[in-house]
Design a protein around this motif. Structure first.
Motif, PDB file in Angstrom:
ATOM      1  N   SER A  60       0.963  -1.203  -0.081  1.00 51.26           N
ATOM      2  CA  SER A  60      -0.051   0.153  -0.003  1.00 51.26           C
ATOM      3  C   SER A  60       0.852   1.137   0.034  1.00 51.26           C
ATOM      4  N   HIS A  61       2.196   1.258   0.525  1.00 52.27           N
ATOM      5  CA  HIS A  61       2.979   2.311   0.559  1.00 52.27           C
ATOM      6  C   HIS A  61       4.438   1.874   0.378  1.00 52.27           C
ATOM      7  N   VAL A  79       7.518   3.723  10.495  1.00 48.16           N
ATOM      8  CA  VAL A  79       6.888   4.186   9.522  1.00 48.16           C
ATOM      9  C   VAL A  79       5.437   3.525   9.196  1.00 48.16           C
ATOM     10  N   GLY A  80       5.233   2.429   9.159  1.00 45.94           N
ATOM     11  CA  GLY A  80       4.028   1.498   9.336  1.00 45.94           C
ATOM     12  C   GLY A  80       3.039   2.149  10.063  1.00 45.94           C
ATOM     13  N   ARG A  81       3.108   2.399  11.248  1.00 40.86           N
ATOM     14  CA  ARG A  81       2.376   3.111  12.067  1.00 40.86           C
ATOM     15  C   ARG A  81       1.745   4.424  11.388  1.00 40.86           C
ATOM     16  N   PHE A  86      -1.850   8.096   8.518  1.00 41.55           N
ATOM     17  CA  PHE A  86      -1.969   9.137   7.361  1.00 41.55           C
ATOM     18  C   PHE A  86      -2.004   8.290   6.172  1.00 41.55           C
ATOM     19  N   PRO A  87      -2.869   7.758   5.789  1.00 40.84           N
ATOM     20  CA  PRO A  87      -2.712   6.613   4.800  1.00 40.84           C
ATOM     21  C   PRO A  87      -2.506   7.405   3.353  1.00 40.84           C
ATOM     22  N   ASP A  88      -3.051   8.465   3.273  1.00 41.30           N
ATOM     23  CA  ASP A  88      -2.822   9.362   1.897  1.00 41.30           C
ATOM     24  C   ASP A  88      -2.103  10.451   1.704  1.00 41.30           C
ATOM     25  N   GLU A  89      -0.943  10.355   2.769  1.00 48.14           N
ATOM     26  CA  GLU A  89      -0.056  11.547   2.786  1.00 48.14           C
ATOM     27  C   GLU A  89       1.260  11.119   2.417  1.00 48.14           C
ATOM     28  N   ALA A  90       2.064  12.091   1.858  1.00 44.92           N
ATOM     29  CA  ALA A  90       3.490  11.723   1.924  1.00 44.92           C
ATOM     30  C   ALA A  90       4.378  12.196   3.110  1.00 44.92           C
ATOM     31  N   LEU A  91       4.990  11.042   3.753  1.00 46.02           N
ATOM     32  CA  LEU A  91       5.535  11.430   5.019  1.00 46.02           C
ATOM     33  C   LEU A  91       6.935  11.566   4.958  1.00 46.02           C
ATOM     34  N   VAL A  92       7.490  12.438   5.397  1.00 45.99           N
ATOM     35  CA  VAL A  92       8.906  12.645   5.409  1.00 45.99           C
ATOM     36  C   VAL A  92       9.716  12.492   6.692  1.00 45.99           C
ATOM     37  N   PHE A  93      10.581  11.544   7.033  1.00 44.70           N
ATOM     38  CA  PHE A  93      11.302  11.291   8.459  1.00 44.70           C
ATOM     39  C   PHE A  93      12.546  12.076   8.763  1.00 44.70           C
ATOM     40  N   TYR A  94      12.995  12.620   7.787  1.00 34.11           N
ATOM     41  CA  TYR A  94      14.255  13.541   7.882  1.00 34.11           C
ATOM     42  C   TYR A  94      14.048  14.750   7.535  1.00 34.11           C
ATOM     43  N   THR A  95      14.497  15.907   8.132  1.00 37.53           N
ATOM     44  CA  THR A  95      14.477  17.196   7.854  1.00 37.53           C
ATOM     45  C   THR A  95      15.723  18.054   8.097  1.00 37.53           C
ATOM     46  N   ASN A  96      16.206  18.649   7.168  1.00 33.81           N
ATOM     47  CA  ASN A  96      17.560  19.206   7.176  1.00 33.81           C
ATOM     48  C   ASN A  96      17.438  20.174   8.384  1.00 33.81           C
ATOM     49  N   TRP A  97      18.610  20.277   9.127  1.00 32.38           N
ATOM     50  CA  TRP A  97      18.346  21.442  10.352  1.00 32.38           C
ATOM     51  C   TRP A  97      18.606  23.066   9.678  1.00 32.38           C
ATOM     52  N   HIS A  98      18.696  23.066   8.541  1.00 33.35           N
ATOM     53  CA  HIS A  98      18.789  24.624   8.162  1.00 33.35           C
ATOM     54  C   HIS A  98      17.700  24.915   7.195  1.00 33.35           C
ATOM     55  N   ALA A  99      17.593  26.047   7.018  1.00 37.05           N
ATOM     56  CA  ALA A  99      16.685  26.598   6.162  1.00 37.05           C
ATOM     57  C   ALA A  99      15.013  26.534   6.437  1.00 37.05           C
ATOM     58  N   ARG A 100      14.256  26.477   5.696  1.00 39.89           N
ATOM     59  CA  ARG A 100      12.706  26.830   5.889  1.00 39.89           C
ATOM     60  C   ARG A 100      11.896  25.752   6.350  1.00 39.89           C
ATOM     61  N   ASN A 101      12.090  24.509   5.778  1.00 40.86           N
ATOM     62  CA  ASN A 101      11.363  23.573   6.215  1.00 40.86           C
ATOM     63  C   ASN A 101      12.061  23.049   7.857  1.00 40.86           C
ATOM     64  N   LEU A 127      15.712  12.096   2.200  1.00 34.60           N
ATOM     65  CA  LEU A 127      16.541  11.208   2.710  1.00 34.60           C
ATOM     66  C   LEU A 127      15.819   9.863   3.347  1.00 34.60           C
ATOM     67  N   GLY A 128      14.261  10.089   3.734  1.00 35.88           N
ATOM     68  CA  GLY A 128      13.570   9.338   3.993  1.00 35.88           C
ATOM     69  C   GLY A 128      12.248   9.473   3.880  1.00 35.88           C
ATOM     70  N   VAL A 129      11.552   8.996   2.898  1.00 37.40           N
ATOM     71  CA  VAL A 129      10.370   9.647   2.440  1.00 37.40           C
ATOM     72  C   VAL A 129       9.499   8.134   2.113  1.00 37.40           C
ATOM     73  N   CYS A 130       8.214   8.170   2.717  1.00 35.75           N
ATOM     74  CA  CYS A 130       7.257   7.135   2.364  1.00 35.75           C
ATOM     75  C   CYS A 130       6.067   7.584   1.615  1.00 35.75           C
ATOM     76  N   LEU A 131       5.697   7.091   0.557  1.00 39.90           N
ATOM     77  CA  LEU A 131       4.598   7.466  -0.303  1.00 39.90           C
ATOM     78  C   LEU A 131       3.443   6.403  -0.551  1.00 39.90           C
ATOM     79  N   PRO A 132       2.165   6.667  -0.190  1.00 35.92           N
ATOM     80  CA  PRO A 132       1.142   5.819  -0.993  1.00 35.92           C
ATOM     81  C   PRO A 132       1.666   5.342  -2.170  1.00 35.92           C
ATOM     82  N   SER A 133       1.554   3.762  -2.766  1.00 39.44           N
ATOM     83  CA  SER A 133       1.952   3.279  -3.745  1.00 39.44           C
ATOM     84  C   SER A 133       1.263   4.117  -5.049  1.00 39.44           C
TER      85      SER A 133
END
Length: 381
Positions: A60-61, A79-81, A86-101, A127-133
């Motif tokens: 599914s993802h 990641v599975g949980r 959030f079954p329909d979301e793009a989920l990001v598990f790392y964010t750079n420590w600088h800039a806007r995000n 660097l670590g992204v989970c997307l619905p299939s």
């Protein structure tokens, strides 16, 4: 409950093959996605397309991680949980420590939120992204003929076109390792997670913690100077990619330079300021303090909108998350060439210094843009 099965791949280049193999084995990931043209011009997108094509037909993802990361053994479980929640979301598990995000994540952490919506005018940390299939298939179709070589940039363009940016995990469970870059980012220097968090803390926070959809205007630092990303900036002629120094942007925030000067005079500790200045210069110390003053102000406003934390979210884990996010503000705000100078002692000093600014910012009030402010502009003193 949504039935979730997450497949996975590590995108890699032959020069890092052993590293990628070790990572996949340790985290029990499904396999490797090798650069199909390793002798060609550097292109993260070329390898990313292979990785996003490696979706298990029954999944599914799909999770894609890069080969230069570290993560806990519990990564796939966490990641599975998150995918269940959030079954329909793009989920990001790392964010750079600088800039806007990165700054958006700091605001969320200080406000007690565990997810935050990414800004639309910056790259997606990939660097670590989970997307619905289905989303993964849509991105492959969108990107397959692109001349872009940066997958992180094209992911953001793709998400903008769909009208929904990714959700950034505030407690980061994926960490960047090393400073080399196959894709040409080495000039950015040390690039680490904005809010590194243990799996023990991250699991309940990501499962039950609040989501900050709109952080408002976002103060951030680059090359040792403070900036502000304004609400709706992405609708500008340059797509929002321009940078506005904090003084220039203040009129649109409801704050004034006078308010900032008064807060600095009343609350910036001379001793800690001098310590930071001895290491990195007085100008940087003042920029860092003002940046964190503005972070604290925006976090307090976000916290009021979010309301109380839900049941089942450990207060001590939230507190550690906040401290983690603040601890990275100082080293991340330095120019890249000076980040190696921030050893443990310097990081501790900058953290103590920035906390004084955050707490002052929590009491910093403003007015609606266009309304003449009162003389003081401060409350709760």
């Amino acid at each position: 409950m949504t039935e979730v099965h997450v497949s996975s791949a590590v995108m890699t280049h032959p020069v890092r093959l052993t590293q990628a193999q070790d990572l996949a084995a340790r985290l029990r990931l499904d396999g490797l996605a090798l650069d199909p043209d390793p002798e060609g011009p550097p292109s993260a997108l070329r390898t990313a397309l292979v990785a996003w094509a490696a979706v298990d037909p029954e999944a599914s993802h799909h999770l894609v991680v890069q080969d230069d990361v570290d993560a806990p053994a519990e990564l796939m479980e966490i990641v599975g949980r998150a995918a269940v929640r959030f079954p329909d979301e793009a989920l990001v598990f790392y964010t750079n420590w600088h800039a806007r995000n990165g700054a958006a994540v700091r605001i969320a952490a200080l406000a007690g939120a565990c997810w935050v919506r990414a800004v639309p005018d910056e790259f997606t940390p990939s660097l670590g992204v989970c997307l619905p299939s289905g989303t993964a298939a849509g991105f492959r179709e969108y990107a397959r003929d692109s001349a872009e070589r940066h997958d992180d940039e094209l992911l953001s363009v793709f998400f903008r076109g769909r009208g929904r940016m990714s959700l950034l995990a505030v407690p980061n469970i994926v960490e960047h390792i090393g400073t080399s870059s196959i894709n040409g980012h080495a000039a950015q220097g040390i690039r680490l997670a904005v809010c590194p968090t243990s799996a023990t803390d991250a699991a309940p926070l990501l499962s039950r913690g609040r989501v900050l959809e709109e952080p408002g205007w976002i103060p951030y630092m680059r090359y040792g100077e403070g900036y502000i990303r304004l609400d709706g900036q992405e609708r500008g002629a340059d797509g929002g990619r321009g940078h506005h120094r904090w003084r220039e942007a203040l009129p649109a925030t409801g704050l004034t330079e006078e308010m900032v000067r008064e807060a600095r005079a009343a609350h910036m500790p001379d001793g800690l300021a001098a310590e930071v200045a001895r290491s990195f210069g007085r100008a940087f110390a003042e920029e860092l303090w003002i940046h964190c003053l503005l972070l604290g102000r925006q976090a307090a406003r976000a916290a009021r909108r979010l309301g109380p934390s839900p049941d089942g979210v450990p207060a001590d884990a939230l507190d550690r998350m906040r401290h983690s996010a603040v601890a990275t503000a100082g080293p991340a705000g330095l120019p890249p060439e000076r980040r190696p100078e921030a050893g443990p002692d310097e990081v501790r000093t900058m953290a103590a210094f920035t906390w004084t600014a955050v707490r002052a910012g929590e009491r910093l009030q403003g007015v609606s843009p266009g309304i003449t402010p009162s003389r003081s502009g401060l409350s709760g003193r």
